[in-house]
Design an enzyme around this catalytic site. Structure first.
Site, short mmCIF file in Angstrom:
data_model
loop_
_atom_site.label_atom_id
_atom_site.label_comp_id
_atom_site.label_asym_id
_atom_site.label_seq_id
_atom_site.Cartn_x
_atom_site.Cartn_y
_atom_site.Cartn_z
CG ASP A 123 22.81 24.75 -23.82
OD1 ASP A 123 22.36 25.60 -23.05
OD2 ASP A 123 23.97 24.27 -23.69
NE ARG A 152 29.71 33.01 -24.87
CZ ARG A 152 28.70 32.59 -24.11
NH1 ARG A 152 27.63 33.33 -23.98
NH2 ARG A 152 28.76 31.45 -23.48
CB CYS A 206 25.40 34.61 -16.52
SG CYS A 206 25.01 33.80 -18.05
CE LYS A 234 29.46 27.24 -25.93
NZ LYS A 234 29.45 27.37 -24.47
CG ASN A 235 28.69 23.55 -23.65
OD1 ASN A 235 29.29 24.63 -23.76
ND2 ASN A 235 27.38 23.47 -23.50
NE ARG A 257 27.99 29.28 -14.92
CZ ARG A 257 27.91 29.21 -13.61
NH1 ARG A 257 27.89 30.27 -12.89
NH2 ARG A 257 27.86 28.03 -13.02
NE ARG A 291 24.86 29.57 -16.26
CZ ARG A 291 25.29 29.31 -17.49
NH1 ARG A 291 25.26 30.23 -18.41
NH2 ARG A 291 25.77 28.12 -17.78
C1 UD1 Z 1 26.52 23.75 -18.79
C2 UD1 Z 1 26.67 24.21 -20.21
C3 UD1 Z 1 25.49 25.09 -20.62
C4 UD1 Z 1 24.18 24.37 -20.36
C5 UD1 Z 1 24.11 23.85 -18.93
C6 UD1 Z 1 22.89 22.99 -18.65
C7 UD1 Z 1 29.07 24.32 -20.46
C8 UD1 Z 1 30.28 25.15 -20.65
N1 UD1 Z 1 27.91 24.96 -20.33
O1 UD1 Z 1 26.54 24.92 -17.98
O2 UD1 Z 1 25.61 25.41 -22.00
O3 UD1 Z 1 23.10 25.26 -20.57
O4 UD1 Z 1 25.29 23.05 -18.64
O5 UD1 Z 1 22.85 21.93 -19.54
O6 UD1 Z 1 29.14 23.11 -20.48
N2 UD1 Z 1 23.88 25.58 -10.29
C9 UD1 Z 1 23.89 25.93 -8.96
N3 UD1 Z 1 25.10 25.94 -8.31
C10 UD1 Z 1 26.26 25.60 -8.94
C11 UD1 Z 1 26.22 25.22 -10.30
C12 UD1 Z 1 25.00 25.21 -10.95
O7 UD1 Z 1 22.86 26.25 -8.37
O8 UD1 Z 1 27.32 25.64 -8.29
C13 UD1 Z 1 22.57 25.57 -11.02
C14 UD1 Z 1 22.55 26.51 -12.21
O9 UD1 Z 1 22.24 27.84 -11.81
C15 UD1 Z 1 21.46 25.89 -13.06
C16 UD1 Z 1 21.65 24.38 -12.81
O10 UD1 Z 1 22.41 24.29 -11.60
O11 UD1 Z 1 20.20 26.28 -12.61
C17 UD1 Z 1 22.40 23.65 -13.90
O12 UD1 Z 1 23.62 24.32 -14.18
P1 UD1 Z 1 24.92 23.54 -14.67
O13 UD1 Z 1 24.55 22.17 -15.12
O14 UD1 Z 1 25.98 23.67 -13.63
O15 UD1 Z 1 25.32 24.42 -15.93
P2 UD1 Z 1 26.78 24.80 -16.40
O16 UD1 Z 1 27.72 23.69 -16.12
O17 UD1 Z 1 27.10 26.16 -15.93
#
Ligand code: UD1
Length: 418
Positions: free
Chosen positions: A305, A397, A116, A22-23, A92, A121
């Protein structure tokens, strides 16, 4: 709303085929915005989230059709630039259209994702990337408005923290920016490499993916391609834990053991037998687990995850383990539900102390997010009696035919329509 009824107590034995990730599929689908030629994704997982992304792309005039397990995406004559709140609020990952729209169309209007369940996030890193590439970004009425009428320009971008999504947005945006972009402290997840390989097949020039420094030489245009979605390491990891918690023996087919090193080492420490080949993993367990401490970390560390699922496993351990969550705040929502099933868990800050119990007992429980809900399924598989899991749309999902895959190995799970 559907619910799952799980009759606990049996061992899992059999073979489970693993679906495309999915990711990985979500960002790959967004890459269709970068070309007017068809992008074909083989092994595309048909899930609530990937359907939402299809709906979002459709609203931007990218037509999606399925043929068997392939998704064919093709841009229409003109591409839209607005990702509306109605669609983004469901998922998201919709923020991943920002980079492709900006680099292809010179502008984008993307709703800010809502709050979320697993923490606030933010998307500040996604915005930082676009600004570094020369876009003007403003926030208005809950939307990110981004503009780069003259196109984006490559830059050196250092991430202050590792973000999977922001790295993916950066890859797509920089693929057609002018000149070179270097991403420092980039995410190293297999889904990043999968996206980079697909973009390269489309004509991009990306090197260093899979390491924390990625270099992208911008190209003028990208073409179509056919790409196979990488197997879902989180789905595979979830089923590996399911085999272990029930003291069963399961062979996972179409999987990449090398993407699951952290989990496999931990399962081995807990007493499981793991044998891996090129495309399969065999996992067997004959006793209750030994306690093992874990801390979640960006790849190649232990995946956040899989934290909830591993906690369900440790609930049955012969002793106490410490589980620390370092990626997301508030990602312990499965704890009160596991405790309803007899688990003994104390949370302090980002760490849970889990004291293993001799038995869990079935109970009515509530799903709160995707991975939390599957941890309750795992607990239900080993619990005495019946567990009823409500709000299973969270499960749909991200898990393709979860109950069918588990039932084929001897689980007794029924979906009840309400
Ligand atoms: C992706 C995965 C999710 C997984 C996560 C961490 C997808 C669709 N989802 O989510 O399943 O749990 O990676 O492995 O691929 N952050 C910020 N600012 C930003 C972006 C992120 O502060 O602009 C923080 C987030 O709140 C979190 C950390 O960075 O604490 C990591 O998040 P991120 O790696 O971006 O997760 P996702 O890409 O949303």
């Amino acid at each position: 709303m559907d619910k799952l009824v799980i009759e606990g107590g049996g061992k899992l034995n059999g073979v489970i085929p693993i679906s495309g990730a999915k990711n990985a599929a979500l960002p790959l689908m967004c890459a269709a915005l970068l070309t007017d030629e068809p992008l074909i994704l083989e092994g595309w997982p048909d899930l609530a989230d990937t359907r939402s992304m299809r709906e979002l792309l459709q609203s931007l005039n990218i037509e999606g059709t399925t043929k068997g397990e392939s998704l064919h995406l093709k841009a229409g004559a003109s591409i839209g630039i607005e990702a509306s709140y109605d669609i983004v609020r469901k998922m998201r990952a919709s923020i991943l259209v920002l980079g492709p729209l900006l680099t292809r169309m010179g502008q984008a209007k993307v709703s800010l994702p809502g709050g979320c369940a697993i923490g606030s996030r933010p998307v500040d890193l996604h915005i930082m990337v676009m600004e570094k590439l020369g876009a003007r970004v403003t926030l208005e009425d809950g939307y990110v408005l981004a503009e780069a009428k003259q196109g984006l320009t490559g830059n050196r971008i250092t991430f202050p923290m590792i973000s999977v999504g922001a790295t993916e947005n950066a890859l797509m945006a920089a693929s057609m920016a002018k000149g070179q972009t270097v991403l420092i402290n980039a995410a190293r997840e297999p889904e990043i490499s999968d996206l980079a390989e697909c973009l390269n097949a489309m004509g991009a020039n990306i090197t260093g993916h899979g390491t924390s420094t990625i270099t992208i030489e911008g190209v003028d245009r990208l073409n179509g391609a056919t790409h196979r979605v990488v197997p879902d390491r989180i789905e595979a990891g979830t089923f590996a834990i399911a085999a272990a918690i029930t003291q069963g023996e399961v062979r996972l087919e179409n999987t990449r053991a090398d993407h699951l090193d952290a989990l496999m080492a931990t399962l081995t420490q807990a007493g499981a037998r793991v044998d891996a080949g090129d495309h399969h993993i065999m996992i067997a367990m004959t006793d209750r687990p030994q306690p093992v401490d874990i801390s979640t970390d960006p790849y190649p560390g232990f995946p956040t995850d899989l934290q909830a699922q591993f906690m369900a496993f440790m609930c049955m351990a012969r002793g106490a383990s410490r589980i620390s969550e370092t990626i997301f705040e508030n990602r312990f929502m499965h704890v009160p539900e596991l405790m309803r099933m007899g688990a003994k868990i104390n949370v302090s800050g980002g760490t849970a102390l889990v004291r293993g119990v001799d038995a869990l007992v079935g109970a009515p429980v509530m799903a709160t997010d995707l991975r939390a809900s599957v941890s309750l399924v795992l607990a239900g598989l080993v619990a005495d009696g019946k567990t009823t899991l409500q709000r299973i749309y969270h499960l749909d999902r991200g898990y393709y035919q979860l109950e069918h895959k588990l039932n084929a190995c001897g689980a007794r799970i029924t979906r009840v329509k309400e």
